[in-house]
Motif scaffolding. Structure first.
Motif, PDB file in Angstrom:
ATOM      1  N   SER A  27       0.801  -1.232   0.000  1.00 17.61           N
ATOM      2  CA  SER A  27       0.000   0.000   0.000  1.00 17.61           C
ATOM      3  C   SER A  27       0.830   1.275   0.000  1.00 17.61           C
ATOM      4  O   SER A  27       0.264   2.379  -0.023  1.00 17.61           O
ATOM      5  N   THR A  29       2.627   2.677  -2.341  1.00  8.90           N
ATOM      6  CA  THR A  29       2.408   3.479  -3.541  1.00  8.90           C
ATOM      7  C   THR A  29       1.050   4.177  -3.521  1.00  8.90           C
ATOM      8  O   THR A  29       0.853   5.186  -4.215  1.00  8.90           O
ATOM      9  N   SER A  30       0.121   3.661  -2.719  1.00  8.98           N
ATOM     10  CA  SER A  30      -1.176   4.331  -2.567  1.00  8.98           C
ATOM     11  C   SER A  30      -1.090   5.526  -1.627  1.00  8.98           C
ATOM     12  O   SER A  30      -2.082   6.215  -1.408  1.00  8.98           O
ATOM     13  N   GLY A  31       0.096   5.753  -1.067  1.00 14.42           N
ATOM     14  CA  GLY A  31       0.297   6.905  -0.194  1.00 14.42           C
ATOM     15  C   GLY A  31       0.239   6.595   1.287  1.00 14.42           C
ATOM     16  O   GLY A  31       0.197   7.509   2.109  1.00 14.42           O
ATOM     17  N   ILE A  32       0.228   5.309   1.634  1.00 16.71           N
ATOM     18  CA  ILE A  32       0.157   4.914   3.038  1.00 16.71           C
ATOM     19  C   ILE A  32       1.534   4.461   3.498  1.00 16.71           C
ATOM     20  O   ILE A  32       2.032   3.420   3.056  1.00 16.71           O
ATOM     21  N   PRO A  33       2.183   5.208   4.378  1.00 19.65           N
ATOM     22  CA  PRO A  33       3.517   4.811   4.837  1.00 19.65           C
ATOM     23  C   PRO A  33       3.429   3.620   5.779  1.00 19.65           C
ATOM     24  O   PRO A  33       2.395   3.373   6.396  1.00 19.65           O
ATOM     25  N   TYR A  73      -5.297  11.916   7.733  1.00 18.19           N
ATOM     26  CA  TYR A  73      -4.026  11.840   7.011  1.00 18.19           C
ATOM     27  C   TYR A  73      -3.844  10.486   6.320  1.00 18.19           C
ATOM     28  O   TYR A  73      -3.926  10.379   5.097  1.00 18.19           O
ATOM     29  N   VAL A  78      -7.375   7.646  -0.094  1.00 18.12           N
ATOM     30  CA  VAL A  78      -6.436   6.695  -0.694  1.00 18.12           C
ATOM     31  C   VAL A  78      -7.173   5.787  -1.674  1.00 18.12           C
ATOM     32  O   VAL A  78      -8.362   5.504  -1.509  1.00 18.12           O
ATOM     33  N   ASN A  81      -3.730   0.670  -5.773  1.00 19.10           N
ATOM     34  CA  ASN A  81      -2.716   0.821  -6.813  1.00 19.10           C
ATOM     35  C   ASN A  81      -2.685  -0.446  -7.679  1.00 19.10           C
ATOM     36  O   ASN A  81      -3.433  -1.400  -7.414  1.00 19.10           O
ATOM     37  N   ASP A 100      -6.559  -0.895   5.595  1.00 22.08           N
ATOM     38  CA  ASP A 100      -6.919   0.214   4.709  1.00 22.08           C
ATOM     39  C   ASP A 100      -8.063  -0.058   3.735  1.00 22.08           C
ATOM     40  O   ASP A 100      -8.469   0.835   2.996  1.00 22.08           O
TER      41      ASP A 100
END
Length: 243
Positions: A27, A29-33, A73, A78, A81, A100
């Motif tokens: 995840s 690349t989906s913006g979830i660190p 945040y 999200v 991907n 997520d």
């Protein structure tokens, strides 16, 4: 030369019972660190805010950070991907450590959320569940109709893994003949034991990770050292409905 990707595709194509096991890496690349490691959430926040005893004793303070991290945040807007979409095309069961909901959003129908989900909230008193979109999260402490404190429906530190998720995950690991392990370091117990249990029951392990994990030198049969969104679409080309 017969590449590792082609070999992995052949194993997936011939699998009778394929199961995917995913972690935070799928995840990113989906913006979830990730939570751990450089740049992870726990380098910015104290993990104790997600300790169940802290939540029970300090729901207002805990919810302040929960809203900030997860709903304002981490999980805001999200989207799946290409890695999530590729797994959905396989139509196999997916055991995920992630909270997520991106596997479902990509179209996967059989998803076991090992650590629960942020998409629902559960009442600490009556156990009623609510879609988080139907709850006003602007208040200090979201509450149930009965007055009980609502908690995100994922596993906090100090809580047990939900029995249904635990039982189904290990059942699938026992019966699968190929397990596709994606984006997990293999550090978090008891989830980390699932691929090991699968291997011990005869499964062939295909691992997708940009860096070696705790599985790589031990149980992994094919190690594809790529980002998930780069290689999973290639793995599913020409492979249909593997269950």
């Amino acid at each position: 030369m017969y590449s590792l990707i082609e070999k992995a595709k052949e194993k997936i194509r011939k699998a009778e019972r394929l199961v995917a096991f995913t972690g935070a890496g799928i995840s990113i690349t989906s913006g979830i660190p990730p939570f751990r490691g450089p740049g992870g959430l726990w380098s910015k926040y104290d993990p104790s805010i997600l300790d169940i005893d802290f939540f029970i004793s300090n729901p207002k303070q805990s919810w302040k950070y929960i809203k900030e991290i997860f709903y304002e945040y981490l999980l805001k807007d999200v989207k799946p991907n290409p890695a999530h979409v590729a797994l959905a095309k396989l139509t196999c069961p997916v055991i995920t450590q992630n909270i997520d909901n991106l596997h479902q959003a990509a179209g996967s129908e059989d998803v076991i959320e090992f650590h629960g989900t942020a998409q629902t909230l559960v009442c600490m008193d009556c156990s009623k569940r609510f879609n988080r979109n139907n709850i006003d999260l602007s208040v200090d402490i979201p509450r149930c109709d009965c007055g009980g404190v609502l908690k995100p429906d994922f596993v906090f530190f100090g809580e047990q893994i939900p029995k249904d998720a635990l039982d189904k995950s290990f059942m699938l690991a026992q019966i699968c003949d190929v397990m596709l392990v994606v984006g997990t370091t293999g550090e978090i117990m008891p989830a980390s034991q699932i691929p090991i249990f699968a291997k011990n029951n005869g499964a062939f392990i295909i691992e997708v990770n940009p860096n070696p994990s705790n599985y790589t030198g031990g149980i992994t049969d094919i190690f594809l050292q790529y980002k998930a969104e780069e290689v999973l679409p290639k793995l599913v080309e020409g492979v249909k409905d593997v269950r």
